[in-house]
Design a protein around this motif. Structure first.
Motif, mmCIF file in Angstrom:
data_model
loop_
_atom_site.group_PDB
_atom_site.id
_atom_site.type_symbol
_atom_site.label_atom_id
_atom_site.label_comp_id
_atom_site.label_asym_id
_atom_site.label_seq_id
_atom_site.Cartn_x
_atom_site.Cartn_y
_atom_site.Cartn_z
ATOM 1 N N ASP A 346 0.855 -1.182 0.000
ATOM 2 C CA ASP A 346 0.000 0.000 0.000
ATOM 3 C C ASP A 346 0.891 1.231 0.000
ATOM 4 O OD1 ASP A 346 1.025 0.065 2.547
ATOM 5 O OD2 ASP A 346 -0.897 -0.057 3.577
ATOM 6 N N LEU A 347 0.311 2.390 -0.245
ATOM 7 C CA LEU A 347 1.054 3.651 -0.217
ATOM 8 C C LEU A 347 0.536 4.501 0.933
ATOM 9 C CD1 LEU A 347 1.271 4.575 -4.024
ATOM 10 C CD2 LEU A 347 3.019 3.506 -2.595
ATOM 11 N N PRO A 348 1.408 5.300 1.521
ATOM 12 C CA PRO A 348 0.996 6.104 2.689
ATOM 13 C C PRO A 348 0.004 7.199 2.305
ATOM 14 C CG PRO A 348 3.205 6.713 1.970
ATOM 15 C CD PRO A 348 2.830 5.512 1.178
ATOM 16 N N ALA A 349 -0.640 7.701 3.309
ATOM 17 C CA ALA A 349 -1.569 8.820 3.107
ATOM 18 C C ALA A 349 -0.835 9.981 2.451
ATOM 19 C CB ALA A 349 -2.162 9.254 4.447
ATOM 20 N N THR A 352 -0.166 10.665 -4.385
ATOM 21 C CA THR A 352 -0.820 11.340 -5.510
ATOM 22 C C THR A 352 -1.074 10.352 -6.653
ATOM 23 O OG1 THR A 352 1.269 11.905 -6.594
ATOM 24 C CG2 THR A 352 0.404 13.464 -4.923
ATOM 25 N N PHE A 353 -1.805 10.829 -7.656
ATOM 26 C CA PHE A 353 -2.044 9.990 -8.824
ATOM 27 C C PHE A 353 -0.722 9.636 -9.504
ATOM 28 C CE2 PHE A 353 -3.141 9.665 -13.456
ATOM 29 C CZ PHE A 353 -3.720 8.408 -13.373
ATOM 30 N N ALA A 354 0.220 10.567 -9.507
ATOM 31 C CA ALA A 354 1.541 10.274 -10.076
ATOM 32 C C ALA A 354 2.204 9.128 -9.312
ATOM 33 C CB ALA A 354 2.425 11.519 -10.045
ATOM 34 N N ASP A 355 2.016 9.076 -8.011
ATOM 35 C CA ASP A 355 2.604 8.006 -7.200
ATOM 36 C C ASP A 355 1.964 6.658 -7.506
ATOM 37 O OD1 ASP A 355 4.275 9.806 -5.808
ATOM 38 O OD2 ASP A 355 2.671 10.271 -4.368
ATOM 39 N N VAL A 356 0.626 6.618 -7.570
ATOM 40 C CA VAL A 356 -0.026 5.326 -7.774
ATOM 41 C C VAL A 356 0.245 4.795 -9.191
ATOM 42 C CG1 VAL A 356 -1.824 5.822 -6.068
ATOM 43 C CG2 VAL A 356 -2.251 6.355 -8.479
ATOM 44 N N PHE A 357 0.443 5.695 -10.146
ATOM 45 C CA PHE A 357 0.814 5.256 -11.493
ATOM 46 C C PHE A 357 2.236 4.704 -11.488
ATOM 47 C CE2 PHE A 357 2.583 5.666 -15.719
ATOM 48 C CZ PHE A 357 1.550 5.290 -16.560
ATOM 49 N N ALA A 358 3.151 5.433 -10.877
ATOM 50 C CA ALA A 358 4.562 5.031 -10.871
ATOM 51 C C ALA A 358 4.767 3.696 -10.164
ATOM 52 C CB ALA A 358 5.412 6.115 -10.221
#
Length: 549
Positions: A346-349, A352-358
């Motif tokens: 999972d990714l932390p709070a 961003t959309f750039a993070d979930v894409f990367a």
């Protein structure tokens, strides 16, 4: 010894006497008053009585010739006095000539005595590369132990044959080559394909597709008598036409092709690499390991997360921005179906959309389905040419993104699963479209392309610019970090696509991308090969590193 001549009307083997009788009656009705010859020619076989002894002798020959015409050498041989020898020679002839059609017509029968009869017959074959060939022969039928058998000899198959010889084809010296983009013979067996060494006819790949062009068309092979052991031609029976073939030139860049081939050296999985020039769509490399199926251009696979490039295009067009907050939990549930991220990360709070894409976060894209209509993914894919009918110059699979038919179908489609299908060529073209900003149909044989497919909708300029940023971030800080230290400013997207029903599911490994400082887009696929980042990534890195050296 007295010879009794019994006249029989020549008739093609494979048509029963009853059929010929009915045909004769029909024609007689049609031709009444038109002269007796046509009626007699069709009915003569049944208006004359045949000596019962000759009729009995004819039966095994009829069965032999019927089976020969049907290309069943073993069955034909069973009606002879030496089945093994007959089957061996007939198999050799049929294998060498590969006739597309065989017609055998009988002539007169001659009865010498109660134990021996002779029958002439004519063989006509349509032989690829040699055209229509025909010859006359004679068969002896003998009665031994109360049963009639065809007396097998080599000259019975063809009067010019001697023991130890067969019929074969010769020629093909004028066949032209399939060329790479530099005009040299193309060294890519899965693209070039194969040529039958006997008939000289292309049997797969570009050799088959452009057989008439490469061979010059016409009858470029001659029928010969050949020694069965050495294959050496002993006597020419027909003459080949002097047909000069023309080369077929492709867009393959031998340097890129070789780099792709080296990148797959040592890979145990079935794999493919495709490279495309984003500026014009020219296919620069298409490598398959192992050979056989051209999975690079024709394979049909779920693309998995590399399809998120298309999903991201749909979301960006709908107003989403790379800097917008984007939650990435371990799991997402849709009507009882659980979706998860690879290794349940999972990714932390604050992501961003750039993070979930990367980082290729499945759960974000699944949950973002509410932003999309049932047709949005299909419509977005059209800007990348997916699902069109591409005129590439060879056989390709051009992808499919159906309209969603349920919430679960849409959820899975956002991450390149469910009914979404693509080939490595399609996904390399997706990367090329991101770089160029517009779809340019891939091309392999430019001279053969009549009309390139044009995308029915254009890719929005702002959307393509943001996709370029997202794909570069995937390399510098995301799942495509295997390319991070390579020259050329690579942009990429990874994909791990589930398939089958095994638990845990088996996966294809994908990586697609393009070079920021050169005209090269590419796709790597490892069939049943694990993870996009961990497994396809190192292969892509070897490919790009080899090109840079």
């Amino acid at each position: 010894m007295t010879r009794t001549d019994i006249r029989t009307r020549p008739a093609p083997y494979g048509r029963s006497r009853r059929e010929r009788r009915l045909l004769g009656i029909l024609v007689s009705l049609l031709l009444l008053g038109g002269g007796g010859y046509g009626v007699y020619a069709l009915m003569g076989d049944d208006t004359q009585d045949e000596d019962p002894r000759l009729a009995s002798a004819r039966k095994p020959l009829t069965a032999f010739l019927d089976a020969w015409a049907a290309k069943d050498a073993r069955k034909a041989a069973s009606h002879t006095d030496t089945p093994d020898g007959a089957a061996s020679l007939l198999t050799s002839v049929l294998t060498n000539l590969k006739p597309s059609r065989t017609t055998i017509v009988d002539g007169e029968g001659q009865l010498e005595d109660d134990r021996k009869a002779e029958f002439p017959f004519t063989v006509t074959m349509a032989v690829p590369g040699a055209g229509k060939v025909s010859w006359e022969s004679r068969a002896q039928v003998r009665r031994r132990s109360g049963a009639w058998k065809v007396e097998f000899t080599s000259p019975m198959i063809h009067p010019e044959l001697k023991p130890g010889q067969t019929l074969a084809l010769k020629g093909g010296d004028t066949r032209a080559k399939v060329l790479d983009g530099n005009g040299d013979p193309l060294r890519a067996s899965s693209l070039v394909g194969t040529v039958d060494p006997v008939s000289g006819k292309g049997t797969s790949g570009l050799e088959a597709r452009y057989d008439d062009v490469l061979s010059g068309g016409g009858n470029s092979r001659s029928l010969v008598v050949a020694d069965r052991r050495s294959g050496r031609a002993v006597k020419e029976l027909t003459r080949a036409e002097k047909a000069e073939g023309r080369p077929v030139r492709t867009t393959i860049d031998p340097r890129v092709q070789e780099a792709a081939a080296k990148a797959l050296t040592g890979v145990d999985d079935k794999a493919a690499i495709v490279a495309v020039d984003p500026s014009n769509g020219h296919i620069r490399a298409a490598v398959n390991r192992p050979g056989g199926l051209n999975r690079a251009l024709e394979g049909r696979y779920p693309p998995g997360s590399v399809f998120k490039v298309v999903t991201a295009a749909a979301l960006l067009k709908g107003g989403l921005r790379p800097e917008d907050r984007a939650a990435c939990p371990k799991f997402a549930r849709v009507d009882g179906q659980r979706f998860e991220n690879q290794d349940q990360f999972d990714l932390p709070a604050g992501a961003t959309f750039a993070d979930v894409f990367a980082h290729s976060c499945n759960t974000y894209f699944v949950n973002a389905r509410s932003r999309l209509s049932d047709t949005d993914l299909r419509d977005a894919s059209r800007a990348f040419g997916i699902g069109g009918s591409w005129d590439v110059g060879t056989t390709t699979y051009d992808g499919s993104v159906p309209v969603n038919n349920s919430d679960n179908d849409k959820a899975a489609a956002t991450i390149g699963q469910a009914r979404v299908q693509a080939s490595p060529l399609v996904m390399a073209s997706v990367a090329a479209t991101v770089k160029s900003g517009e779809f340019k149909q891939p091309v392999l044989v430019p001279d053969a392309v009549k009309k390139k497919y044009e995308a029915p909708v254009a890719l929005d300029g702002e959307v393509s610019a943001r996709l370029r940023e997202l794909m570069r971030a995937t390399v510098t800080s995301g799942s495509a970090r295997a390319l991070k230290d390579l020259p050329g400013r690579p942009h990429a997207k990874t994909g791990t696509a589930e398939f089958g029903t095994a638990k845990p599911p088996r996966t294809h490994a994908w990586m697609i991308g393009y070079q920021g400082d050169s005209d090269l887009a590419w796709a790597v696929l490892l069939e049943d090969g694990g993870s996009g980042g961990a497994d396809a990534g190192p292969v892509a890195a070897r490919f790009l590193r080899t090109l840079a050296d």
